[in-house]
Design a protein around this motif. Structure first.
Motif, short mmCIF file in Angstrom:
data_model
loop_
_atom_site.label_atom_id
_atom_site.label_comp_id
_atom_site.label_asym_id
_atom_site.label_seq_id
_atom_site.Cartn_x
_atom_site.Cartn_y
_atom_site.Cartn_z
N ILE A 143 0.83 -1.20 0.00
CA ILE A 143 0.00 0.00 0.00
C ILE A 143 0.87 1.26 0.00
O ILE A 143 0.56 2.26 -0.65
CB ILE A 143 -0.98 -0.01 1.19
CG1 ILE A 143 -2.11 0.99 0.95
CG2 ILE A 143 -0.31 0.29 2.49
CD1 ILE A 143 -3.21 0.90 1.99
N SER A 144 2.00 1.20 0.70
CA SER A 144 2.92 2.34 0.73
C SER A 144 3.54 2.57 -0.65
O SER A 144 3.63 3.70 -1.13
CB SER A 144 4.01 2.09 1.77
OG SER A 144 4.96 3.13 1.76
N SER A 177 3.94 5.79 -5.52
CA SER A 177 4.16 5.89 -6.97
C SER A 177 3.03 6.61 -7.68
O SER A 177 3.25 7.25 -8.71
CB SER A 177 4.32 4.48 -7.56
OG SER A 177 3.15 3.71 -7.33
N SER A 178 1.81 6.54 -7.14
CA SER A 178 0.66 7.16 -7.82
C SER A 178 0.45 8.62 -7.41
O SER A 178 -0.08 9.41 -8.19
CB SER A 178 -0.62 6.35 -7.54
OG SER A 178 -0.93 6.38 -6.16
N GLY A 218 1.03 13.19 -0.44
CA GLY A 218 0.98 11.79 -0.84
C GLY A 218 2.21 11.04 -0.41
O GLY A 218 2.14 9.90 0.08
N GLN A 219 3.38 11.68 -0.55
CA GLN A 219 4.62 11.04 -0.15
C GLN A 219 4.69 10.88 1.37
O GLN A 219 5.20 9.87 1.88
CB GLN A 219 5.82 11.86 -0.65
CG GLN A 219 5.95 11.90 -2.17
CD GLN A 219 6.12 10.52 -2.77
OE1 GLN A 219 7.04 9.78 -2.43
NE2 GLN A 219 5.20 10.16 -3.68
N LYS A 220 4.16 11.87 2.06
CA LYS A 220 4.15 11.80 3.52
C LYS A 220 3.23 10.68 3.99
O LYS A 220 3.55 9.94 4.94
CB LYS A 220 3.71 13.14 4.11
CG LYS A 220 3.83 13.19 5.63
CD LYS A 220 3.51 14.58 6.18
CE LYS A 220 3.69 14.60 7.70
NZ LYS A 220 3.37 15.94 8.26
N LEU A 221 2.07 10.52 3.30
CA LEU A 221 1.14 9.46 3.66
C LEU A 221 1.79 8.09 3.42
O LEU A 221 1.67 7.18 4.26
CB LEU A 221 -0.14 9.58 2.83
CG LEU A 221 -1.16 8.46 3.02
CD1 LEU A 221 -1.65 8.40 4.46
CD2 LEU A 221 -2.36 8.65 2.06
N ALA A 222 2.52 7.96 2.32
CA ALA A 222 3.19 6.69 2.02
C ALA A 222 4.22 6.35 3.09
O ALA A 222 4.32 5.21 3.55
CB ALA A 222 3.85 6.76 0.64
N ALA A 223 4.99 7.38 3.50
CA ALA A 223 6.02 7.15 4.51
C ALA A 223 5.41 6.80 5.86
O ALA A 223 5.90 5.93 6.58
CB ALA A 223 6.90 8.40 4.64
N THR A 224 4.31 7.46 6.18
CA THR A 224 3.66 7.20 7.48
C THR A 224 3.05 5.81 7.51
O THR A 224 3.09 5.10 8.53
CB THR A 224 2.59 8.27 7.76
OG1 THR A 224 3.18 9.59 7.65
CG2 THR A 224 2.01 8.10 9.16
#
Length: 758
Positions: free
Chosen positions: A100-101, A106-107, A113-119
């Protein structure tokens, strides 16, 4: 070069686009997509899509996702995760957050968005560390149990405190050692990596990270949609892990879960005695949907469309297709097997493949309706199919056999086969089998079918005829059988006598002539009447070149089958004068003699018995006898060696003597017997063969003999015996030695007073 799926093997895969929808379910998919994309709740939304195997859950999901991709403003992020792919590795939780990260990273290239992926990745590490430690300790328990037992036993040998304390310390050390042995460097690296990462994240608590995630998700204008398919493939423990992941660890705003599974399977796996699986699911899933039931008419229309495309590949199959019979067998039984999309695709893809196996050079080799029905048995009722395949005699014998098999015994065998059908489909299978094999009706209290039906079944390439049966189960032309292409070619050649007779002789070279002529008897009514002259002449031409010895009481020779072909065609002509004229003209033009001889002999027998069912008028009958004698007179004068070596010599001699000049016949025979070679050739003509088989024998014994009385009907024995006294047997071939041996055996028996008993 693009590879094509010739038989639709990939058709069973879910469709991916709205345009591919053939069952009118795109509207449901569109509404589902709208409902998920509009969710902005402060809690997650769990949607379940229920449906049986093959009902099209994945296709509806794909159509819904294709609609989501078409959204231009505030497009939701969609993450597809298949727990089943990771279940075997016990990495469902770890893999979920990793996937999911990656997907969001990537999307969505925005800062948020990048912060959400990292979190999400950070949150996953926290959960994964706990899961790894717990899973690892659980896996090490057997080892620790053994160690603890050993140390406990050791401690019992001493009451000293220091011994007991040492045991505890050693146990802790050994526990660490056991863990390292059990999981090795991988587990320790994971554990160490997660701890180090956590330290770098300023020692945030799990609650802090959840709050951070909630804030980031709440700021998003579009929901995060997580799709999980094939949940019904998971084990009970894996299912509980997934549902715990969904409800306990991912209860966040603007998150929608779409879960796909077969409801009854999952409920059964979640039943644990303390709680019903259904109650468990009700606490997790907020919006359950059932797959819209497919309209039967739509499903059948799809099936018929695919069947049409398959059959239309072969013009001969299209011509053979009987729509009336197809309607009876489909609505009476086959329709029970097509209640979902997967069954249609599964059936038509294999049918398409097997259909190509039955394409002949010029004709389709089996009946297309029978092929469809038998393929249905093969795909959906494999146990019944296998039993029928190994029971050819039962399913192709129209009546009780020569061993006296009773109706009740045969009925028991058939019912035993039907009992192997799917429990709720037995009656459908029974109707299908009865349609396919009317030959079994006699055993089930029905009718016996006359021989004309067997001819029809052979012409129509039906599975119930023994010549066709094996084609449906071996997917090839059985050895010794004539293909439908050959039969159709043979039929087309009846307009050209030379090509027709040449084709027949080619069957002799293939060693399938006898059976081929037997099969072609069923096509006699298909020979155009206008082809009569060429058809009859072609058969007369080959009559002298084919075998004329019958085997046993029921196996006709090729020559006998050829005679039947001519007679049956002549009987199609109502006018006896026209029959006689056609046969006489064909006989005059032909070099063959034996077939007309058999016809004349049969006509003579009918006249002696005052049988009114005569083929010829007296006028044509007499003219044919005259022509027969003329041909033999000509052969005796101009082709004496050919007549002497003729396979039908002895038979010819009887008719030649009775219908012609007896003195001419006797004179010719005495002339032939004047040499050793001539005597040997004459004896070969008088050789007969008999077969016998003793109880328990596997091989039939063939005995060669000569009846001296037959020779004495034309010649005296003594001169022949004298001629052959000093013959050098080393100069003779095997057939000549066989004839000479049979002659000498007959002489010896007579001298001992033993009479011929052949």
């Amino acid at each position: 070069m693009e590879q094509k799926d010739l038989h639709g093997f990939a058709s069973d895969r879910p469709i991916t686009r709205i345009e591919e929808d053939l069952l009118g379910r795109s509207g449901f998919s569109t509404d589902l997509a709208k409902a998920m994309s509009s969710w902005h709740g402060k809690d997650s939304l769990v949607v379940a899509l229920h449906g049986d195997w093959g009902s099209g859950k994945s296709s509806i999901k794909n159509m819904a996702l294709s609609r989501l991709k078409e959204i231009s403003d505030d497009k939701p992020d969609v993450i597809e995760f298949s727990p089943w792919e990771w279940a075997a590795q016990d990495k469902i939780t770890a893999s979920f957050f990793q996937e999911i990260s990656k997907s969001i990273g990537s999307s969505d290239r925005s800062k948020s968005g990048q912060k959400l992926a990292a979190t999400l990745k950070k949150y996953g590490r926290y959960l994964n560390t706990g899961e790894t430690v717990v899973t690892g300790l659980s896996a090490a328990l057997p080892t620790l149990f053994v160690l603890a037992t050993l140390l406990g036993v050791g401690g019992n040998f001493s009451d000293d405190v220091w011994v007991k304390n040492a045991s505890v310390s050693i146990l802790l050390v050994l526990a660490g050692w056991a863990a390292a042995l059990k999981w090795g460097k991988t587990f320790l690296d994971i554990l160490t990596g997660n701890v180090e990462a956590t330290a770098k994240e300023k020692e945030q608590s799990l609650s802090d990270i959840r709050q951070e995630l909630s804030g980031l998700l709440l700021e998003r204008k579009a929901p995060l949609i997580v799709v999980m398919d094939d949940l019904d493939r998971l084990t009970s423990s894996q299912l509980r892990m997934v549902f715990q992941l969904v409800k306990a660890n991912l209860e966040f705003p603007n998150v929608v879960f779409l879960l796909l599974f077969q409801r009854d399977l999952v409920e059964d796996k979640l039943n644990d005695g303390a709680q019903l699986g259904r109650d468990y699911l009700e606490k997790i899933i907020q919006v359950p949907f059932d797959i819209p039931r497919i309209e039967t008419t739509r499903l059948h229309s799809l099936l018929f469309s695919k069947l049409d495309k398959i059959i239309e590949q072969d013009a001969s199959a299209t011509k053979m297709f009987d729509s009336g019979r197809w309607g009876n067998i489909f609505h009476g039984s086959l329709n029970a097997y097509f209640d979902n999309l997967r069954s249609v695709y599964r059936f038509t893809s294999t049918l398409s493949f097997h259909f190509t196996l039955h394409k002949g050079k010029s004709a389709f080799e089996v009946n297309p309706v029978d092929l469809i029905a038998i393929e249905c048995l093969r795909v959906f009722e494999p146990d019944v199919y296998k039993e029928i395949a190994r029971s050819k005699e039962i399913f192709t014998k129209n009546g009780s056999d020569r061993y006296g098999r009773r109706e009740d015994a045969t009925a028991a065998l058939i019912n035993g086969i039907l009992d192997k059908a799917t429990s709720n489909k037995r009656e459908f299978v029974k109707k299908m089998v009865e349609q396919l094999f009317p030959t079994i009706e006699w055993a089930l209290g029905g009718m016996h079918y006359a021989g004309d039906f067997a001819n029809t079944w052979l012409r129509e390439m039906r599975a119930c005829h023994p010549s066709n049966f094996d084609k449906y189960f071996q997917f090839s032309i059985p050895s010794g059988e004539l293909s439908n292409s050959d039969l159709q070619e043979m039929l087309s050649l009846t307009a050209d006598s030379a090509r027709f007779s040449s084709f027949i002789l080619s069957l002799k070279e293939r060693e399938i002539l006898k059976n081929a002529l037997s099969q072609f008897e069923s096509f006699t009514d298909e020979v155009p009447l206008e082809n009569g002259s060429s058809y009859i002449k072609g058969i007369l031409d080959i009559g002298d070149q084919v075998d004329h010895e019958s085997t046993g009481f029921t196996m006709f020779s090729s020559n006998t089958h050829a005679v039947r072909l001519v007679v049956w065609f002549l009987r199609r002509i109502d006018d006896q004068e026209e029959r006689g004229r056609l046969l006489l003209e064909s006989f005059k033009e032909s070099s063959g003699i034996s077939i007309v001889e058999h016809i004349l002999q049969g006509e003579e027998n009918r006249r002696e018995k005052s049988d009114a069912d005569q083929i010829l008028r007296d006028e044509e009958f007499e003219l044919l006898k005259v022509e027969f004698v003329r041909k033999l007179d000509d052969m005796s004068e101009n082709n004496s060696d050919e007549l002497l070596a003729h396979e039908h010599l002895v038979s010819f001699l009887y008719r030649w003597k009775r219908w012609g000049d007896e003195n001419k016949v006797n004179g010719w025979l005495k002339l032939q017997a004047d040499t050793v070679e001539g005597c040997i050739s004459l004896l070969k003509g008088f050789v007969g063969k008999s077969s016998s088989q003793a109880m328990g024998d596997y091989v039939v014994k063939i005995t060669t003999y000569i009846k001296l009385e037959n020779i004495e009907n034309f010649l005296e024995i003594a001169p022949i015996q004298e001629k052959l006294k000093g013959v050098d047997e080393s100069t003779l071939d095997s057939e000549e030695k066989e004839a000479l041996g049979a002659f000498r055996d007959a002489i010896e028996k007579r001298e001992k007073g033993i009479t011929d008993d052949w």
